[in-house]
Design a protein around this motif. Structure first.
Motif, PDB file in Angstrom:
ATOM      1  N   ILE A  67       0.742  -1.299  -0.243  1.00 16.93           N
ATOM      2  CA  ILE A  67      -0.004  -0.122  -0.038  1.00 16.93           C
ATOM      3  C   ILE A  67       1.022   1.289  -0.039  1.00 16.93           C
ATOM      4  O   ILE A  67       0.478   2.262  -0.527  1.00 16.93           O
ATOM      5  CB  ILE A  67      -1.159  -0.052   1.068  1.00 16.93           C
ATOM      6  N   PHE A  68       2.025   1.125   0.352  1.00 16.77           N
ATOM      7  CA  PHE A  68       3.014   2.188   0.541  1.00 16.77           C
ATOM      8  C   PHE A  68       3.889   2.519  -0.731  1.00 16.77           C
ATOM      9  O   PHE A  68       4.653   3.148  -0.485  1.00 16.77           O
ATOM     10  CB  PHE A  68       3.970   2.099   1.692  1.00 16.77           C
ATOM     11  N   LYS A  69       3.707   1.500  -1.427  1.00 19.14           N
ATOM     12  CA  LYS A  69       4.662   1.346  -2.558  1.00 19.14           C
ATOM     13  C   LYS A  69       4.751   2.685  -3.503  1.00 19.14           C
ATOM     14  O   LYS A  69       3.399   3.280  -4.002  1.00 19.14           O
ATOM     15  CB  LYS A  69       3.813   0.225  -3.659  1.00 19.14           C
ATOM     16  N   SER A  70       5.976   3.178  -3.771  1.00 22.38           N
ATOM     17  CA  SER A  70       5.855   4.310  -4.498  1.00 22.38           C
ATOM     18  C   SER A  70       5.906   4.387  -6.206  1.00 22.38           C
ATOM     19  O   SER A  70       5.778   5.160  -6.787  1.00 22.38           O
ATOM     20  CB  SER A  70       7.282   5.190  -4.113  1.00 22.38           C
ATOM     21  N   GLY A  71       6.439   3.226  -6.513  1.00 23.85           N
ATOM     22  CA  GLY A  71       6.474   2.590  -7.872  1.00 23.85           C
ATOM     23  C   GLY A  71       7.923   3.291  -8.432  1.00 23.85           C
ATOM     24  O   GLY A  71       8.114   3.125  -9.576  1.00 23.85           O
ATOM     25  N   LEU A  72       8.842   3.718  -7.324  1.00 25.43           N
ATOM     26  CA  LEU A  72      10.106   4.125  -7.926  1.00 25.43           C
ATOM     27  C   LEU A  72      11.294   3.076  -7.805  1.00 25.43           C
ATOM     28  O   LEU A  72      12.375   3.594  -8.233  1.00 25.43           O
ATOM     29  CB  LEU A  72      10.622   5.206  -6.945  1.00 25.43           C
ATOM     30  N   ASN A  73      10.888   2.206  -7.178  1.00 27.76           N
ATOM     31  CA  ASN A  73      11.830   0.963  -7.008  1.00 27.76           C
ATOM     32  C   ASN A  73      11.758  -0.011  -8.229  1.00 27.76           C
ATOM     33  O   ASN A  73      10.574  -0.428  -8.503  1.00 27.76           O
ATOM     34  CB  ASN A  73      11.668  -0.024  -5.781  1.00 27.76           C
ATOM     35  N   PRO A  74      12.902  -0.620  -8.856  1.00 25.97           N
ATOM     36  CA  PRO A  74      12.605  -1.435  -9.683  1.00 25.97           C
ATOM     37  C   PRO A  74      12.254  -2.765  -9.066  1.00 25.97           C
ATOM     38  O   PRO A  74      12.422  -3.185  -7.803  1.00 25.97           O
ATOM     39  CB  PRO A  74      14.263  -1.948 -10.263  1.00 25.97           C
ATOM     40  N   PRO A  75      11.719  -3.738  -9.915  1.00 29.11           N
ATOM     41  CA  PRO A  75      10.994  -5.162  -9.322  1.00 29.11           C
ATOM     42  C   PRO A  75      12.278  -5.909  -8.726  1.00 29.11           C
ATOM     43  O   PRO A  75      11.877  -6.528  -7.744  1.00 29.11           O
ATOM     44  CB  PRO A  75      10.600  -5.871 -10.674  1.00 29.11           C
ATOM     45  N   GLU A  76      13.482  -5.743  -9.148  1.00 30.17           N
ATOM     46  CA  GLU A  76      14.508  -6.402  -8.504  1.00 30.17           C
ATOM     47  C   GLU A  76      14.549  -6.221  -6.990  1.00 30.17           C
ATOM     48  O   GLU A  76      15.164  -6.911  -6.274  1.00 30.17           O
ATOM     49  CB  GLU A  76      15.930  -5.989  -9.063  1.00 30.17           C
ATOM     50  N   PHE A  77      14.216  -4.859  -6.666  1.00 25.69           N
ATOM     51  CA  PHE A  77      14.351  -4.490  -5.346  1.00 25.69           C
ATOM     52  C   PHE A  77      13.498  -5.235  -4.233  1.00 25.69           C
ATOM     53  O   PHE A  77      13.834  -5.991  -3.142  1.00 25.69           O
ATOM     54  CB  PHE A  77      13.702  -3.067  -5.105  1.00 25.69           C
ATOM     55  N   TYR A  78      12.169  -5.801  -4.808  1.00 29.83           N
ATOM     56  CA  TYR A  78      11.376  -6.400  -4.073  1.00 29.83           C
ATOM     57  C   TYR A  78      11.783  -8.014  -4.064  1.00 29.83           C
ATOM     58  O   TYR A  78      11.807  -8.458  -2.960  1.00 29.83           O
ATOM     59  CB  TYR A  78       9.892  -6.285  -4.306  1.00 29.83           C
ATOM     60  N   LYS A  79      12.510  -8.360  -4.895  1.00 31.86           N
ATOM     61  CA  LYS A  79      12.774  -9.760  -5.032  1.00 31.86           C
ATOM     62  C   LYS A  79      14.119  -9.942  -4.129  1.00 31.86           C
ATOM     63  O   LYS A  79      13.877 -11.028  -3.241  1.00 31.86           O
ATOM     64  CB  LYS A  79      13.624 -10.289  -6.457  1.00 31.86           C
ATOM     65  N   GLU A  80      14.908  -8.943  -4.087  1.00 31.87           N
ATOM     66  CA  GLU A  80      16.017  -9.114  -3.198  1.00 31.87           C
ATOM     67  C   GLU A  80      15.394  -9.062  -1.682  1.00 31.87           C
ATOM     68  O   GLU A  80      16.084  -9.639  -0.761  1.00 31.87           O
ATOM     69  CB  GLU A  80      16.905  -7.787  -3.511  1.00 31.87           C
ATOM     70  N   MET A  81      14.417  -8.030  -1.580  1.00 32.04           N
ATOM     71  CA  MET A  81      13.873  -8.100  -0.240  1.00 32.04           C
ATOM     72  C   MET A  81      13.424  -9.413   0.520  1.00 32.04           C
ATOM     73  O   MET A  81      13.761  -9.820   1.345  1.00 32.04           O
ATOM     74  CB  MET A  81      12.965  -7.027  -0.020  1.00 32.04           C
ATOM     75  N   TRP A  82      12.700 -10.003  -0.458  1.00 34.66           N
ATOM     76  CA  TRP A  82      12.043 -11.261  -0.103  1.00 34.66           C
ATOM     77  C   TRP A  82      12.786 -12.215  -0.074  1.00 34.66           C
ATOM     78  O   TRP A  82      13.021 -13.291   1.100  1.00 34.66           O
ATOM     79  CB  TRP A  82      10.836 -11.687  -0.921  1.00 34.66           C
ATOM     80  N   ASP A  83      13.958 -12.424  -0.683  1.00 32.83           N
ATOM     81  CA  ASP A  83      14.987 -13.480  -0.785  1.00 32.83           C
ATOM     82  C   ASP A  83      15.745 -13.281   0.561  1.00 32.83           C
ATOM     83  O   ASP A  83      15.972 -14.415   1.136  1.00 32.83           O
ATOM     84  CB  ASP A  83      15.944 -13.306  -1.940  1.00 32.83           C
ATOM     85  N   THR A  84      16.033 -12.162   0.813  1.00 33.15           N
ATOM     86  CA  THR A  84      16.760 -11.943   2.149  1.00 33.15           C
ATOM     87  C   THR A  84      15.769 -12.173   3.494  1.00 33.15           C
ATOM     88  O   THR A  84      16.374 -13.147   4.159  1.00 33.15           O
ATOM     89  CB  THR A  84      17.205 -10.479   2.362  1.00 33.15           C
ATOM     90  N   ILE A  85      14.833 -11.783   3.500  1.00 34.98           N
ATOM     91  CA  ILE A  85      13.914 -12.028   4.733  1.00 34.98           C
ATOM     92  C   ILE A  85      13.560 -13.500   4.821  1.00 34.98           C
ATOM     93  O   ILE A  85      13.483 -14.238   5.875  1.00 34.98           O
ATOM     94  CB  ILE A  85      12.596 -11.116   5.119  1.00 34.98           C
ATOM     95  N   LEU A  86      13.323 -14.179   3.760  1.00 39.29           N
ATOM     96  CA  LEU A  86      12.717 -15.440   3.604  1.00 39.29           C
ATOM     97  C   LEU A  86      13.858 -16.322   3.992  1.00 39.29           C
ATOM     98  O   LEU A  86      13.858 -17.543   4.452  1.00 39.29           O
ATOM     99  CB  LEU A  86      12.159 -15.860   2.421  1.00 39.29           C
ATOM    100  N   SER A  87      15.034 -16.032   3.842  1.00 42.89           N
ATOM    101  CA  SER A  87      16.175 -16.787   4.241  1.00 42.89           C
ATOM    102  C   SER A  87      16.710 -16.526   5.812  1.00 42.89           C
ATOM    103  O   SER A  87      17.729 -16.744   6.054  1.00 42.89           O
ATOM    104  CB  SER A  87      17.283 -16.662   3.298  1.00 42.89           C
ATOM    105  N   GLY A  88      15.950 -15.786   6.229  1.00 45.07           N
ATOM    106  CA  GLY A  88      16.090 -15.508   7.642  1.00 45.07           C
ATOM    107  C   GLY A  88      17.055 -14.324   8.213  1.00 45.07           C
ATOM    108  O   GLY A  88      17.520 -14.189   9.154  1.00 45.07           O
ATOM    109  N   ARG A  89      17.565 -13.410   6.982  1.00 38.30           N
ATOM    110  CA  ARG A  89      18.337 -12.469   7.255  1.00 38.30           C
ATOM    111  C   ARG A  89      17.766 -11.193   7.313  1.00 38.30           C
ATOM    112  O   ARG A  89      16.606 -11.026   6.928  1.00 38.30           O
ATOM    113  CB  ARG A  89      19.347 -12.321   6.141  1.00 38.30           C
ATOM    114  N   VAL A  90      18.297 -10.103   7.906  1.00 38.91           N
ATOM    115  CA  VAL A  90      17.809  -8.623   7.988  1.00 38.91           C
ATOM    116  C   VAL A  90      18.014  -7.997   6.743  1.00 38.91           C
ATOM    117  O   VAL A  90      18.870  -7.950   6.137  1.00 38.91           O
ATOM    118  CB  VAL A  90      18.262  -7.868   9.245  1.00 38.91           C
ATOM    119  N   PHE A  91      16.820  -7.372   6.366  1.00 40.26           N
ATOM    120  CA  PHE A  91      17.063  -6.574   5.010  1.00 40.26           C
ATOM    121  C   PHE A  91      16.963  -5.123   5.267  1.00 40.26           C
ATOM    122  O   PHE A  91      16.266  -4.628   6.338  1.00 40.26           O
ATOM    123  CB  PHE A  91      15.715  -6.879   4.090  1.00 40.26           C
TER     124      PHE A  91
END
Ligand code: C2E
Ligand code: CA
Ligand code: CA
Length: 556
Positions: A67-91
């Protein structure tokens, strides 16, 4: 689902309330705290989230933080975010978000995956509002890279921007410096204030002329820089002609008409330099030379390109004038039956005659015409002109149609609009090169032309120069093969040329099409062509292309 989230949300609140001190601290903290379940549904937000984002808590619980999405980040941004937190690391990232009212805010964000008992996964987002800090650094950046007066880049920004472009697009580029010739006398005559406004207006002018690039700069008081990424070297001359148009222009400031003149210099990447610095230095050398040579002088660092550019510029000026003032005219070159030497028809060949009576033949302008936006107006005129002459004279007339026109379906509507008793006296000449550029498409268009009633004849021009396969000849719906002049030129003394011509003639006859020999200049050539069985001949031996009154006396 909704119930479940409500329950979870309540549970999260209860857990926090158990530790009243921490709960109070979190609630009142300036730090943004938001908790989601493992699917990203929001379970908890503190007051800072409400304050910063403008949403009420009720509007957020159960929703996804996108809901807060600005549209200014590339899709890779979210991919990296999910990859990081789903593997248990802090993003961790500084990222733009959007408030309820659409305004952008920036946060320094940490998302911490937390595993609770029973293998329950929660994500805790902790963030600090850093909008002010970002804005400030952007402002500093701007001051650092942009010219405050015109809003264009300054020298620093230009250096960064162009260096980047050179790195990213190693193809072809054009580096331009434009200097206002009479800036100091304008300042003296009208005052600094008008001078400043003039610079602003001039910057707008440059922006409009070179709208396809963001590499536009004011690099010193009255010197502007432009960098263009080019797709082909043709665009060098287009840019050159834009600079030409800037010479002696009049800019309106308040109610004053101020005339400005320029000097300009150009260099080409990578030929003249492969770094910003060399391009700048070399263009500047040319600019200093141009300034010494006087108002309006435009120079290339490389004088060879300059001569070429000047010639091309003259051609474009001629085409513009010819189109606006209707200076195109057809000369006609007759062709004949080889056996009887009776008149068979005439080929329309374009000329431009300017107001002083100077005549320009196509070798001076046809390439540029065929690649310019004047082409369609020209070919509309050409077809109309030829139709009128067929109606009047009742003879066969051939017209040359450029590859660019031929690859546009408009040619079909142009041809189908012609009355059928005129159309069957018309021959369309397309070059072999046009055909081999896209054989399949050309074949289709030719078939459609041939499906009209009383279709025009089709001739393949300059045959033998395009290296097309003889196989194509079998299926091509064409009537006449025009054997290129270069082969005819040599048939008397060169046996190989004769062999080629003989083969083309024999093959064409078997395929039930006709041959026409171009460029017949001597009796000997004519004799050879006669015994080789060539159907039609055309060339200086009989007539050069002539104006229409001469052609008429010829027919008579
Ligand atoms: P093309 O269609 O191959 O036209 C024949 C050219 O050869 C003409 O040059 C003509 O003057 C020249 N020529 C004819 N007989 C002889 C000869 O015996 N000896 C020599 N040395 N030359 C001969 P021109 O009129 O200068 O036209 C040049 C080219 O320009 C044409 O070659 C054609 O490709 C193009 N062109 C001319 N008019 C038009 C037009 O209206 N539209 C388009 N798209 N192209 C045109
Ligand atoms: Ca021709
Ligand atoms: Ca030809």
């Amino acid at each position: 689902m909704k119930n479940l989230i409500e329950k979870e949300s309540q549970k999260a609140n209860e857990i926090l309330q158990e530790n009243t001190i921490i709960a109070e601290a979190l609630k009142n903290s300036d730090i943004w705290i938001l908790v989601t379940d493992e699917n990203g549904n929001i379970l908890y937000v503190n007051e800072a989230v409400e304050r910063i984002s403008g949403y009420k808590k009720e509007e957020l619980i159960g929703k996804n933080p996108r809901i807060f999405k600005s549209g200014l980040n590339p899709p890779e941004f979210y991919k990296e975010m999910w990859d990081t937190i789903l593997s248990g690391r802090v993003f961790n990232a500084i990222t733009p978000n959007r408030k309820k009212d659409g305004e952008i805010f920036h946060v320094d964000l940490k998302i911490i995956p937390v595993r609770l008992t029973g293998n329950v996964l929660r994500f805790v987002a902790v963030a600090k509002d850093v909008t002010e800090k970002i804005r400030l650094s952007e402002r500093v950046q701007r001051l650092h890279n942009y010219d405050a007066l015109t809003g264009l880049l300054n020298m620093n920004g230009f250096t960064v921007n162009v260096s980047q472009k050179i790195k990213e697009t190693p193809g072809l580029g054009l580096f331009i410096l434009i200097d206002i010739y009479n800036m100091s006398s304008i300042n003296k005559a009208y005052g600094i204030n008008i001078g400043d406004q003039l610079l602003i207006k001039f910057a707008e002018r440059i922006k409009k002329s070179f709208e396809n690039t963001d590499s536009l700069a004011r690099i010193s008081a009255d010197t502007f820089g432009v960098y263009l990424i080019l797709e082909s070297s043709d665009e060098i001359y287009k840019a050159y002609s834009k600079l030409y148009e800037m010479k002696n222009s009049v800019l309106k400031i308040d109610d004053k008409a101020v005339s400005v003149n320029i000097n300009a210099a150009l260099s080409v990447f990578p030929k003249d330099g492969v770094s910003f610095n060399t391009l700048y230095e070399r263009t500047d050398i040319a600019l200093q030379k141009a300034k010494k040579a006087g108002a309006g002088v435009i120079l290339f660092f490389d004088s060879e390109i300059e001569r070429e550019a000047e010639k091309l510029w003259k051609v474009f000026e001629l085409l513009k004038k010819a189109t606006e003032e209707k200076l195109f005219i057809f000369y006609y070159q007759p062709y004949f039956y080889t056996e009887s030497l009776r008149f068979a028809g005439a080929e329309a060949l374009v000329r431009i005659i300017d107001r002083n009576g100077k005549l320009y033949t196509p070798d001076f302008f046809i390439d540029q015409l065929e690649n310019s936006h004047y082409l369609s107006a020209f070919e509309n005129w050409a077809i109309g002109e030829v139709i009128e002459k067929i109606k009047k004279w009742r003879i066969n007339i051939s017209i040359n149609i450029s590859g660019n026109t031929f690859s546009n379906p408009i040619i079909l509507s142009l041809l189908s609009a012609i009355p059928s008793d005129v159309r069957d006296k018309l021959t369309i000449e397309i070059t072999e090169r046009t055909f081999i550029k896209d054989p399949y498409y050309t074949m289709q268009i030719l078939r459609e032309i041939k499906s009209m009633d009383s279709p025009p004849k089709i001739a393949i021009d300059d045959f033998g120069t395009g290296y097309s396969s003889m196989i194509y000849l079998r299926d091509l719906p064409v009537d006449i093969i025009k054997i290129d002049r270069t082969f005819i030129k040599d048939i008397v003394k060169d046996k190989k040329s004769l062999a080629i011509v003989q083969t083309i003639i024999d093959l064409t006859r078997r395929l039930e099409k006709k041959t026409l020999a171009e460029g017949v200049e001597t009796e000997e050539q004519l004799e050879i062509l006669k015994s080789a069985g060539c159907d039609l001949v055309q060339g200086f031996l009989f007539s050069k292309p002539v104006p229409e009154d001469k052609l008429l006396s010829f027919i008579a």
